[in-house]
Design an enzyme around this catalytic site. Structure first.
Site, short mmCIF file in Angstrom:
data_model
loop_
_atom_site.label_atom_id
_atom_site.label_comp_id
_atom_site.label_asym_id
_atom_site.label_seq_id
_atom_site.Cartn_x
_atom_site.Cartn_y
_atom_site.Cartn_z
N PRO A 1 -26.37 40.72 -23.20
CA PRO A 1 -27.34 39.85 -23.89
C PRO A 1 -27.58 38.57 -23.10
CG PRO A 1 -25.65 40.64 -25.40
CD PRO A 1 -25.19 40.99 -24.03
N GLU A 2 -28.84 38.26 -22.83
CA GLU A 2 -29.20 37.05 -22.11
C GLU A 2 -29.74 36.01 -23.09
OE1 GLU A 2 -28.39 36.53 -19.12
OE2 GLU A 2 -27.98 38.53 -18.33
#
Length: 276
Positions: free
Chosen positions: A2-3
């Site tokens: 997840p960014e």
């Protein structure tokens, strides 16, 4: 992994619902990257404040009657996700932290256990201040512009894409989004960072903001298993111009998209549209 867009989408999906809630129970499963820093049951009775984000960290303020404030710093690691639900299902083997409130259950699911839930008395003391040290400027901060990016890249001999991924100039330009921003700005990802001119740095700063804004609107990117706190997948991957499109024609010029390895990550780019 997840960014920034995925973390922000996650925050938005539960923040309003949990703000003002009272903690009824807390549970810690298998150990995560770092220890919680206090007994889970000591959180019972705490009142939940407004969830915030810094880089890829989430900050959940908690007010403990008679004990002052503090909060939980959460990181989703490589494979983590947060769910917020009114139901209270039995925890599965990969459910490693539960915060049960009178508004619902916030649960961290993390198969690889690289995520974290850490107590800190504030964002300005240890351990939070140490974990957040070195993070670059937020991409939507008005101060993030070409001048800031150009100054940060000056003197760096590494490739411009690797400089973006470092996160100490600007946070949020993870692998997918760095590839897309460099394409939008017409910059070859192999260009030494120090050689990026001021006008091109301005284009790249605008591209970083634009790509991340579109990713937020699309609910993030779901390549494998990312879902927000209500189980909704992102769709930015459907808008990708270069990422994951090796050998396919560039939408702009028709040249096949190339893939190379940079810093043990896959980089996708158009060798005709992106110039050194």
């Amino acid at each position: 992994m997840p960014e920034l867009p995925e973390v922000e989408v996650t925050r938005r999906s539960f923040a309003e619902a949990i703000e003002g809630a009272t903690v009824m129970q807390a549970r810690l499963g298998k150990p995560l990257r770092w220890p919680l820093g206090r007994e889970p049951q000591s959180l019972v009775g705490a009142r939940v404040g407004a969830a915030q984000r810094r880089g890829k960290y989430l900050w959940l303020p908690l007010s403990l009657a008679g004990q002052g404030g503090g909060g939980l710093l959460l990181h989703l690691g490589m494979s983590g996700s947060l769910a917020f639900t009114a139901h209270i299902p039995e925890p599965g083997v990969h459910d490693h932290f539960d915060l049960l409130t009178d508004r619902g259950l916030l649960r961290l699911h993390d198969p690889r256990r690289f995520g974290a839930v850490v107590w800190s008395d504030s964002l300005h003391v240890e351990p939070a201040v140490k974990l957040l040290a070195g993070l670059g400027m937020e991409p939507f901060d008005p101060r993030f512009d070409g001048a800031h990016l150009h100054a940060g890249l000056r003197g760096r001999s590494v490739a411009v894409k690797l400089a973006l991924l470092a996160g100490d100039i600007v946070v949020g330009a993870g692998n997918i989004y760095a590839c897309e921003a460099l394409f939008l700005a017409g910059i070859d990802p192999r260009l030494p960072a120090r050689k990026l001119s001021r006008p091109r740095a301005e284009r790249l700063a605008n591209a970083v903001r634009g790509v991340l804004a579109r990713a937020l609107e699309a609910g993030g990117t779901t390549l494998r298993d990312f879902r927000d706190a209500h189980g909704v997948a992102g769709s930015f991957q459907m808008q990708a111009q270069v990422y994951g499109r090796e050998g396919e024609p560039c939408f702009t010029c028709g040249t096949p998209i190339r893939r190379i390895a940079q810093g043990q990550r896959s980089t996708f780019f158009c060798p005709s549209c992106q110039k050194k």
